[in-house]
Design a protein around this motif. Sequence first.
Motif: not given
Length: 86
Positions: A22-41
């Motif tokens: 539920q909003p607001p997002p958990k920091p660990v979720n955001v960190f996980f998503a950012v790491c996946i995004f950087l790998c996808s770049v």
Amino acid sequence: MDTGQGLAYIHVTFISAFVFPQPPPKPVNVFFAVCIFLCSVTGLVLIFWYRQGDLEPKFRNLIYYILFSIVMLCICANLYFHDVGK
């Protein structure tokens, strides 16, 4: 699997990181998503170079491996975000 499907997995994962559980997002979720995004770049840059002809054909298997790893990371992240298995 083509690039469009991989990008769809990444988009769903990135959105899920901010919306679930539920909003607001958990920091660990955001960190996980950012790491996946950087790998996808990295994968997207390799695909771009491959299509330009700057990479030898033997790098195609490396690109497939990177894309497969990213999809597996997205599946794991979505299972974690949605608390599957608890």
